[in-house]
Design a protein around this motif. Sequence first.
Motif, short mmCIF file in Angstrom:
data_model
loop_
_atom_site.label_atom_id
_atom_site.label_comp_id
_atom_site.label_asym_id
_atom_site.label_seq_id
_atom_site.Cartn_x
_atom_site.Cartn_y
_atom_site.Cartn_z
N ALA A 61 0.83 -1.21 0.00
CA ALA A 61 0.00 0.00 0.00
C ALA A 61 0.86 1.25 0.00
N SER A 62 1.97 1.20 0.76
CA SER A 62 2.89 2.35 0.79
C SER A 62 3.51 2.59 -0.58
N ARG A 63 3.88 1.46 -1.23
CA ARG A 63 4.48 1.57 -2.57
C ARG A 63 3.49 2.16 -3.57
N LEU A 64 2.22 1.70 -3.50
CA LEU A 64 1.19 2.22 -4.41
C LEU A 64 0.95 3.71 -4.17
N ALA A 65 1.01 4.11 -2.88
CA ALA A 65 0.81 5.53 -2.58
C ALA A 65 1.94 6.37 -3.16
N GLU A 66 3.20 5.85 -3.09
CA GLU A 66 4.34 6.58 -3.68
C GLU A 66 4.17 6.71 -5.19
N ILE A 67 3.73 5.59 -5.83
CA ILE A 67 3.53 5.64 -7.29
C ILE A 67 2.44 6.63 -7.65
N SER A 68 1.36 6.64 -6.86
CA SER A 68 0.26 7.56 -7.13
C SER A 68 0.70 9.02 -6.99
N GLN A 69 1.51 9.30 -5.95
CA GLN A 69 1.99 10.67 -5.76
C GLN A 69 2.94 11.07 -6.90
N ALA A 70 3.79 10.12 -7.32
CA ALA A 70 4.71 10.43 -8.42
C ALA A 70 3.93 10.70 -9.70
N TYR A 71 2.87 9.91 -9.93
CA TYR A 71 2.05 10.11 -11.14
C TYR A 71 1.38 11.49 -11.11
N GLU A 72 0.88 11.88 -9.92
CA GLU A 72 0.23 13.19 -9.81
C GLU A 72 1.22 14.32 -10.05
N ARG A 73 2.47 14.15 -9.55
CA ARG A 73 3.49 15.18 -9.79
C ARG A 73 3.78 15.31 -11.28
#
Length: 291
Positions: free
Chosen positions: A10-22
């Motif tokens: 879940a932490s990894r998915l959250a990092e990917i989601s934040q990177a995608y939003e950036r």
Amino acid sequence: MAAHLALAEASRLAEISQAYERVARRRTLYTISLLGLCALSIFGGLYIADEANSGGFWAGLDKFFDYPVELFVGAYEKGLVGLFGLVLQYLPYLLETVNIALVSTLLAFFFGGALSFVASRNLVSNRFVVGAMRRVMDIFRAFPEIVIALLLVLIFGPSPVAAVIAVTTHTIGALAKQFSEVNENCDLKAVEGIRSVGGNWLEQIRFGILPQVLPNFLSYGLLRLEVNVRASAILGFVGAGGLGAELKMVVDWNYGADILVIIFMLVISITSIDYLSGWMRQKLIGQTGQV
């Protein structure tokens, strides 16, 4: 253990989601900046055009469609019979334009093909020779057809020969570059086999390279033919003959029906060549030949 893995996932998915939003925000910012730059360039260009025309640019915008309407009115007054007569009148000039393009493309196909083999890094080991040939290709390609034709018309006088030389010169440089890239992507196993049994360089090219590259050569040649028909028509404006010379004359005299007929003939001929060459490319190299 499973809960720990799920938490890490879940932490990894959250990092990917934040990177995608950036990345998405950055892309939006770049898009808005580019659109703003384009708008600024357009309005800046319009302002400069208005200044160059002493304030007449904006005042003339409402008359933008006056000239096209005038052309269609002239064609309507001519009638169908008159327009068909104009088609017959200008048909020989259209054939001359197509003939200029055909001869130029054919000459450039053979000279450009020969030059491309010497300019291919995988076929010639001497780097100086390859570099020299590539610079020759650059020189041929550097000068636009209309510049070469203008010089030749000044030297030899108005003649279709000037158009043939101009289009051929530019096309040799363009085709030789495309052909050399095709040569450098071909399989050299056949060349190595011919070399191992004592075949010379010409035999390696003839039997090892040419059968592989010829369909692509023909495809590029047909594509170039379309370009050369348009170029041959434009060269008429500098006195190199063909339909372009007639178009310049009727534009100068403001013959609306004649202008529309010539433009119509050019569009039909170029579209026909486009479909014909596309069909031939498809037959030569399969579905990849479709444009």
